[in-house]
Write a protein that holds these residues in place. Structure first.
Motif, PDB file in Angstrom:
ATOM      1  N   PHE A   1      39.642  31.124  46.973  1.00 30.83           N
ATOM      2  CA  PHE A   1      38.337  30.995  47.616  1.00 30.83           C
ATOM      3  C   PHE A   1      37.307  30.447  46.638  1.00 30.83           C
ATOM      4  N   HIS A   2      37.314  30.989  45.413  1.00 27.03           N
ATOM      5  CA  HIS A   2      36.266  30.636  44.461  1.00 27.03           C
ATOM      6  C   HIS A   2      36.328  29.170  44.054  1.00 27.03           C
ATOM      7  N   ILE A   3      37.535  28.662  43.780  1.00 24.50           N
ATOM      8  CA  ILE A   3      37.643  27.311  43.224  1.00 24.50           C
ATOM      9  C   ILE A   3      37.170  26.250  44.207  1.00 24.50           C
ATOM     10  N   LEU A   4      37.186  26.568  45.509  1.00 21.29           N
ATOM     11  CA  LEU A   4      36.718  25.593  46.494  1.00 21.29           C
ATOM     12  C   LEU A   4      35.244  25.258  46.297  1.00 21.29           C
TER      13      LEU A   4
ATOM     14  N   LEU B   1      57.213  44.642  46.162  1.00 22.23           N
ATOM     15  CA  LEU B   1      55.749  44.616  46.125  1.00 22.23           C
ATOM     16  C   LEU B   1      55.256  45.691  45.164  1.00 22.23           C
ATOM     17  N   ASP B   2      55.308  45.402  43.873  1.00 22.46           N
ATOM     18  CA  ASP B   2      54.810  46.337  42.877  1.00 22.46           C
ATOM     19  C   ASP B   2      53.381  45.970  42.497  1.00 22.46           C
ATOM     20  N   ALA B   3      52.792  46.739  41.579  1.00 26.50           N
ATOM     21  CA  ALA B   3      51.400  46.519  41.187  1.00 26.50           C
ATOM     22  C   ALA B   3      51.211  45.148  40.549  1.00 26.50           C
ATOM     23  N   LEU B   4      52.209  44.672  39.806  1.00 22.56           N
ATOM     24  CA  LEU B   4      52.107  43.358  39.175  1.00 22.56           C
ATOM     25  C   LEU B   4      52.020  42.250  40.218  1.00 22.56           C
ATOM     26  N   LEU B   5      52.930  42.252  41.180  1.00 21.22           N
ATOM     27  CA  LEU B   5      52.938  41.203  42.197  1.00 21.22           C
ATOM     28  C   LEU B   5      51.669  41.247  43.040  1.00 21.22           C
ATOM     29  N   LEU B   6      51.239  42.455  43.436  1.00 17.60           N
ATOM     30  CA  LEU B   6      50.023  42.568  44.250  1.00 17.60           C
ATOM     31  C   LEU B   6      48.787  42.149  43.456  1.00 17.60           C
ATOM     32  N   SER B   7      48.759  42.447  42.170  1.00 17.26           N
ATOM     33  CA  SER B   7      47.627  42.006  41.337  1.00 17.26           C
ATOM     34  C   SER B   7      47.596  40.494  41.234  1.00 17.26           C
ATOM     35  N   ARG B   8      48.760  39.882  41.123  1.00 14.25           N
ATOM     36  CA  ARG B   8      48.816  38.412  41.088  1.00 14.25           C
ATOM     37  C   ARG B   8      48.371  37.824  42.424  1.00 14.25           C
ATOM     38  N   LEU B   9      48.829  38.421  43.522  1.00 15.78           N
ATOM     39  CA  LEU B   9      48.431  37.940  44.839  1.00 15.78           C
ATOM     40  C   LEU B   9      46.925  38.091  45.053  1.00 15.78           C
ATOM     41  N   GLN B  10      46.375  39.214  44.581  1.00 16.29           N
ATOM     42  CA  GLN B  10      44.941  39.445  44.754  1.00 16.29           C
ATOM     43  C   GLN B  10      44.128  38.438  43.962  1.00 16.29           C
TER      44      GLN B  10
ATOM     45  N   LEU C   1      35.807  37.667  40.497  1.00 13.45           N
ATOM     46  CA  LEU C   1      36.873  37.370  39.538  1.00 13.45           C
ATOM     47  C   LEU C   1      36.640  38.074  38.207  1.00 13.45           C
ATOM     48  N   SER C   2      35.398  38.117  37.763  1.00 16.76           N
ATOM     49  CA  SER C   2      35.088  38.791  36.503  1.00 16.76           C
ATOM     50  C   SER C   2      35.438  40.270  36.570  1.00 16.76           C
ATOM     51  N   TYR C   3      35.134  40.897  37.698  1.00 15.30           N
ATOM     52  CA  TYR C   3      35.480  42.315  37.852  1.00 15.30           C
ATOM     53  C   TYR C   3      36.989  42.524  37.807  1.00 15.30           C
ATOM     54  N   GLN C   4      37.742  41.592  38.364  1.00 22.70           N
ATOM     55  CA  GLN C   4      39.195  41.765  38.409  1.00 22.70           C
ATOM     56  C   GLN C   4      39.824  41.725  37.030  1.00 22.70           C
ATOM     57  N   PHE C   5      39.191  41.046  36.080  1.00 22.38           N
ATOM     58  CA  PHE C   5      39.715  41.086  34.719  1.00 22.38           C
ATOM     59  C   PHE C   5      39.754  42.521  34.201  1.00 22.38           C
TER      60      PHE C   5
ATOM     61  N   MET D   1      27.665  30.916  47.354  1.00 23.91           N
ATOM     62  CA  MET D   1      28.976  31.509  47.631  1.00 23.91           C
ATOM     63  C   MET D   1      29.896  31.390  46.419  1.00 23.91           C
ATOM     64  N   GLY D   2      29.748  30.321  45.652  1.00 22.13           N
ATOM     65  CA  GLY D   2      30.539  30.187  44.439  1.00 22.13           C
ATOM     66  C   GLY D   2      30.197  31.237  43.403  1.00 22.13           C
TER      67      GLY D   2
END
Length: 472
Positions: A19-22, A3-12, A74-78, A66-67
Motif C-alpha cells: 500500500f505504502h509504495i504506491l 502459518l507461523d509468526a515469521l511467515l505472518l510477519s512477512r505477509l503483514q 511501517l516504522s512501527y512494524q520495525f 496517505m503516503g
C-alpha cells in the motif's frame, strides 16, 4: 506451508508496504510535474498551466497524506514485528532512516504548507520555489530509503561485533553501496513513468468526453496534459529499459541466486537459454510447461556464450530464494515496460502527425494503461524483496533471525486489523482521488493563485486579484 509468526510477519509487512509504495511512486513524479507546470505558468503566463496545477495539487496533497500515514505504520512494524532486525542492524540502518527524516521529511513538511496554503501569502516566485523544494524533498527521501534498502541487498562498510550487532565502519560505503546508483535511477524513472501514465490516463479520459460532446478546437487543459504525459513516456520508457538492464547486471554480480530465480535457471551451465514462460517448481527443482529460446540467456546477461551461469542447484535448498514470485514478477514488469514503450512510440508518432486527439483507440489505450505503472512498481518490488530471501541482509542475516519474539496469534490479529482498516481508509481515499480525476482540471479554474499577470483574452483575466499578496 506453515502459518507461523515469521511467515505472518512477512505477509503483514508485504501487505502494508504494498500500500505504502504506491503513494511515493506517484507523489515523487507528481511533485516534479507540479514544479514543471508552475514554472511554465510563470514563464508563459498561459492560464492553462495554472488550471492544471490547481487540479493536480489537490490529488498530490491527498496522495502525500496517505503516503505519510502508511509510512508511519511501517516504522512501527520495525519495532513490533522485526525488533531483532533493528537490534542487530540499527547501528547501520538507524542513521540512514534518521537522515531521511532530517534532510527530506522536514523539507517536505515545511514547504508543503507554503505550497498548499501560501497562494495569498507569498509571491509567485517564492511559491514556485516552495513547489520545487517539495519536489526535491521527495527525491531526497527516495535516495535515503533506497540507500537503506540497497545496503540490505548489497551490504558493505560494516563489521559484526562479538554480540552479533552490526557496526558501520565506513558510512560512505554503507550509503553508496554497489546497487544504489542503478536502483535509485530505476525507482525514480518508475515514479516519473507512473505519474505520466496516470496523468495521461486522466487526460485521455477527459479528451474522450470532450470528443463525445462534439468538435473541440484549441488546446484545452486536458489536451496539454496529455501531450506532456505522452512525451514523458516516449522519452523515459526506453531509458527505463536500459537502466533496468544495468540494474540486472549488478544483481547478477552481487546476488546470483536472485538472478537464477528470476530467469528460472535450475542448472549451472554455460550457454543458458532464455525462458519465456514456465512454472517454477521448487520441490521438483525444475520448470513445468517451459517455453525457451536456446542460447540466448548469456547474451541477455552480456556474458560470453561459453561462460558458466550459476543455477539454483549451486546453493543448498534452504539458501535458494522461492522462484515463483521473482520469475513471474519480472515478466510482468518487463511486459508492462514494453507496453509503455509502445504507448510512447505510437503517441509520439501521433503527435508528429497531429492526430493524437483524433485517435479514440489510442486514447482508450492510454486510459487502460493508467494503473500499469503501479502494477510494474509492485511487481518489481516483489522481485527485489522475495528474490533476496532467505536473507534480510543478503548473505549476512537470515530473515528468520530478524523477527520479533511474538506469537502467531498476535501477528494474525494485527494482520487482520491492518487488512480491515486499510481496506476502508485507503479504498475510500483512492476512490475520492479517482472521482477528482474524472471531474477534470477545468473545475479548478476559478480558484485563487499567486498574483500574476493574466494572458490577454484569458478566462481568468477578469478574476479578482488577491487581496493579501505577499512579497517574493
Amino acid at each position: 506451508m506453515e502459518l507461523d509468526a515469521l511467515l505472518l510477519s512477512r505477509l503483514q509487512f508485504a501487505f502494508t508496504i504494498a500500500f505504502h509504495i504506491l503513494f511515493p511512486a506517484f507523489t515523487i513524479g507528481l511533485a516534479a510535474f507540479l514544479a514543471v507546470l508552475e514554472g511554465l505558468w510563470l514563464w508563459t503566463k498561459r492560464d492553462a498551466f495554472k488550471v492544471l496545477y490547481l487540479f493536480w495539487v489537490k490529488i498530490f496533497a491527498l496522495s502525500f497524506g496517505m503516503g505519510v500515514v502508511s509510512g508511519v505504520v511501517l516504522s512501527y512494524q520495525f519495532g513490533t514485528n522485526w525488533s531483532e532486525f533493528i537490534r542487530l542492524t540499527g547501528g547501520v540502518i538507524g542513521p540512514l532512516l534518521a537522515y531521511e527524516v532530517l534532510t527530506a521529511f522536514f523539507l517536505e513538511a515545511s514547504f508543503l504548507g507554503v505550497m498548499l496554503f501560501g497562494w495569498k501569502k507569498v509571491g509567485p516566485r517564492l511559491h514556485f520555489l516552495a513547489t520545487v523544494l517539495v519536489a526535491v524533498g521527495t527525491t531526497i527521501s527516495a535516495f535515503w530509503i533506497l540507500s537503506a534498502n540497497s545496503w540490505m541487498q548489497t551490504p558493505q562498510g560494516f563489521q559484526i561485533m562479538a554480540d552479533g550487532t552490526f557496526e558501520a565502519t565506513n558510512f560512505m560505503e554503507v550509503i553508496f553501496n554497489p546497487s544504489l546508483p542503478t536502483r535509485l535511477a530505476h525507482m525514480l524513472l518508475a515514479a516519473f513513468l507512473t505519474t505520466g501514465l496516470v496523468v495521461g490516463a486522466a487526460s485521455a479520459f477527459r479528451v474522450l468526453k470532450e470528443r463525445a460532446k462534439g468538435p473541440v478546437e484549441g488546446w484545452t487543459e486536458s489536451r496539454i496534459a496529455l501531450v506532456m504525459a505522452v512525451g514523458l513516456v516516449a522519452v523515459l520508457a526506453p531509458l527505463q529499459l536500459v537502466v533496468g538492464h544495468m540494474s540486472g547486471e549488478v544483481t547478477h554480480k552481487y546476488q546470483p541466486a536472485k538472478t537464477a530465480a528470476i530467469e528460472g535457471y535450475w542448472e549451472t551451465r554455460a550457454d543458458q537459454p532464455l525462458h519465456l514462460f514456465g512454472i517454477p517448481d521448487r520441490d521438483a527443482q525444475k520448470n513445468h510447461f517451459q517455453v525457451s529460446i536456446p542460447g540466448v540467456g548469456n547474451a541477455i546477461q552480456n556474458l560470453p556464450r561459453d561462460e558458466v551461469i550459476q543455477g539454483l542447484d549451486a546453493w543448498p535448498r534452504e539458501d535458494q530464494p522461492p522462484p515463483f514470485i521473482p520469475f513471474f514478477g519480472f515478466r510482468i514488469m518487463v511486459g508492462l515496460g514494453l507496453l509503455m514503450i509502445a504507448l510512447g512510440a505510437v503517441g509520439a508518432f501521433l503527435i508528429w502527425r497531429r492526430k493524437l486527439f483524433e485517435s479514440p483507440r489510442f486514447l482508450r489505450f492510454c486510459v487502460v494503461m493508467g494503473p500499469s505503472g503501479f502494477i510494474a512498481v509492485l511487481a518489481g518490488w516483489m522481485v527485489t524483496e522475495v528474490g533476496r530471501q532467505p536473507w534480510v541482509v543478503y548473505g549476512v542475516l537470515r530473515t528468520r533471525d530478524a523477527v520479533s519474539p511474538v506469537t502467531t496469534g498476535e501477528v494474525a490479529v494485527s494482520l487482520i486489523a491492518y487488512i480491515l482498516v486499510y481496506s476502508v481508509v485507503f479504498t475510500a481515499g483512492a476512490l475520492f482521488i479517482l472521482r477528482l480525476m474524472a471531474e477534470g482540471p477545468v473545475a479548478a479554474a476559478a480558484e485563487p493563485g499567486p498574483r500574476q499577470d493574466r494572458a490577454p483574452g484569458s478566462p481568468l483575466a477578469k478574476a479578482p486579484e488577491d487581496t493579501t499578496p505577499g512579497d517574493d
